[in-house]
Enzyme design. Structure first.
Site, PDB file in Angstrom:
ATOM      1  N   GLY A  41     -77.562 -25.763  19.583  1.00  0.00           N
ATOM      2  CA  GLY A  41     -76.870 -24.453  19.300  1.00  0.00           C
ATOM      3  C   GLY A  41     -75.675 -24.468  19.428  1.00  0.00           C
ATOM      4  CG  ASP A  86     -76.481 -31.613  16.128  1.00  0.00           C
ATOM      5  OD1 ASP A  86     -77.020 -32.719  15.961  1.00  0.00           O
ATOM      6  OD2 ASP A  86     -75.319 -31.464  16.577  1.00  0.00           O
ATOM      7  CE  LYS A 146     -65.541 -27.314  17.199  1.00  0.00           C
ATOM      8  NZ  LYS A 146     -65.838 -28.448  16.253  1.00  0.00           N
ATOM      9  CG  ASP A 183     -69.827 -28.862  13.416  1.00  0.00           C
ATOM     10  OD1 ASP A 183     -69.289 -27.907  13.035  1.00  0.00           O
ATOM     11  OD2 ASP A 183     -70.825 -28.944  14.327  1.00  0.00           O
ATOM     12  CG  ASP A 229     -65.306 -26.858  28.760  1.00  0.00           C
ATOM     13  OD1 ASP A 229     -65.531 -26.793  27.450  1.00  0.00           O
ATOM     14  OD2 ASP A 229     -64.198 -27.411  29.090  1.00  0.00           O
TER      15      ASP A 229
END
Ligand code: AMP
Ligand code: MG
Length: 478
Positions: free
Chosen positions: A89, A246, A107, A256, A119
């Site tokens: 996720g 993912d 992000k 990503d 974190d």
């Protein structure tokens, strides 16, 4: 439009509750704008003056929410280095709403239900890399998520040392991953799975909404888009580094950006990701992994379509990939009509480049000016004989071209970038930025937007990568 006039929508929230968790961003301390992308602002209908206001920084920081915003993190699973992880996720990305077809995401804006031990932050260096690279991919004509803005902060974030936090406001027509499907498939939540598939079809494959066998057709098109993306990465020399399921977009986008790299000297075995000891995500293995990941996706769709038909669709992958790769490499070589034997010419070239340790981008750009005089090309490699041999074959092959030398040169100069954002260039931007100087970020952004243009001022970045920085590896936090 002014920011205060925007009304965000949240189409993803119409999906079942398990697909996401609502979460408020946790703003960073003492933030400032590093860069804003006027081209993306235009796509979103945001007035460019708005980008330089204090309110805009607060907006990117998640401290000020636009009307309609209902922030949430998306739930997904994924195969990481081949091992299934049932729940991942958005651990550090928060979706803040949609403008037209663009879904906005912060992000590094704090923890979510999916942060596990993380974190929820992104450090300045990795945020600079993502911000610049997504624009560079777009500039190269390769499908990618994009970014509206990058902000920095004085907020301390610990990695191996203390660093500062940053946020990239990313935008994409889709944030759905192969792993999003894997989450519901693994849990045998078939209702949610079907709702997700319907949503992904409407979002990224709208022409299939009413198609017969729509789930099969959907998969067939995901296969095609993925094959195309892999061919584009290989042709341009891009190593993604973390092709976990993912990090695979259902819409065929590059997403990503982590420890990615452009090739320096051509090396099919190059691994940019420091943690990838076995080379699963090495440059040369990317097309295979694309197929492996599609296979994982295929299994999730088996409750909705015949497995044999899905398998047949997947079996098209290699041919789709090879055709597109050949087409792109043919363009890079200035071949106006492809022939069967061109694959041999390309293999011969790559073998020669690997042996002579030739800079991939520089070679093709130099070849774009080739008209028989060989000395500049010969100077790129360690030895002359293998280059002469390849150029002899190339000269022979060019005789079958119908275009003139000038036409070939001009087409090749539009195909072979003068600049790609190599890691040593990004590192220069990061080092300066960590000292508060963002001018290199600005310059690399300009290059990223149009990588084919000649720029006297940036000539030093057009050469081979300096020896000390060649083919290095990066950590996952990059
Ligand atoms: P990545 O390899 O960056 O795509 O991340 C893999 C998973 O780890 C995703 O679920 C991320 O959201 C999560 N993740 C990575 N870094 C962090 C972080 N600093 N805090 C929380 N989650 C993270
Ligand atoms: Mg990821």
């Amino acid at each position: 439009m002014k920011l205060s006039e925007i009304k965000l929508t949240n189409p993803y929230l119409a999906l079942p509750d398990e697909c996401y968790t609502r979460v408020k961003p946790t703003p960073l301390e003492n933030v400032f704008l590093i860069h804003a992308n006027e081209e993306v602002a235009k796509l979103l209908d945001i007035d460019s003056e708005e980008l330089y206001s204090d309110a805009f920084v607060e907006f990117v920081n998640g401290a000020w929410q636009l009307e309609g915003s209902d922030p949430f993190a998306m739930c997904y699973a994924g195969h990481q280095f081949g091992h299934f992880v049932p729940r991942l996720g958005d651990g550090r990305a928060i979706n803040i709403g949609t403008i037209k077809q663009w879904h906005l995401q912060l992000k590094g804006a704090g923890q979510t239900r999916y942060s596990r031990s993380g974190d929820g932050r992104a450090v300045l260096r990795s945020s600079i890399r993502e911000y610049l690279m997504s624009e560079a991919m777009h500039g190269l004509g390769i499908e990618s998520t994009r970014a509206l803005a990058l902000i920095g902060s004085e907020h301390k974030v610990y990695r191996e040392v203390w660093e500062t936090g940053a946020i990239v406001l990313r935008v994409s027509p889709s944030w759905i991953r192969f792993g999003t499907f894997e989450y519901f498939s693994h849990k045998k939540r078939y209702e949610e799975l079907e709702a997700l598939a319907d949503y992904a079809i409407a979002e990224s494959y709208p022409h299939l909404v009413d198609a017969p066998n729509k789930y099969l057709q959907f998969f067939t098109e995901v296969v095609a888009r993925t094959a195309r993306l892999m061919a584009e990465w290989q042709a341009v020399g891009f190593n993604h580094g973390v092709m976990n399921t993912d990090n695979m977009s259902i819409a065929g986008l590059t997403i990503d950006y982590g420890p990615y790299a452009f090739l320096d000297d051509y090396d099919s075995k190059y691994i940019c990701n420091h943690t990838d000891q076995g080379g699963r995500y090495s440059f040369g293995n990317q097309p295979n992994i694309g197929e492996w990941n599609l296979q994982a996706l295929m299994h999730t769709l088996s409750p909705m379509a015949h497995i044999h038909k899905l398998e047949k669709a997947l079996a098209q992958y290699t041919e789709l990939y090879t055709d597109r790769y050949l087409q792109l490499m043919g363009q890079k070589l200035g071949l106006d009509v492809l022939k069967d034997e061109d694959l041999e010419l390309i293999k011969h070239l790559l073998g020669m480049m690997q042996g002579l340790q030739i800079d991939y981008t520089l070679f093709f750009r130099t070849l774009s000016h080739y008209e028989g005089e060989r000395s500049t090309l010969l100077s790129l490699g360690l030895f002359h004989k293998p280059m002469h041999e390849w150029l002899d074959s190339y000269d022979e092959r060019l005789k079958a071209n119908t275009s003139t030398t000038e036409e070939r040169h001009s087409a090749m100069l539009q195909t072979n970038p003068k600049y790609v954002l190599k890691n040593y260039m990004l590192q220069e931007a990061i080092t300066a930025a960590e000292d508060g100087d963002f001018s290199v970020v600005d310059r690399l952004f300009e290059i990223a937007k149009d990588p084919y243009a000649e720029r006297q001022a940036h000539e030093r970045w057009a050469g081979a990568t300096p020896d000390a920085f060649k083919n290095q590896k990066l950590s996952c936090s990059s």
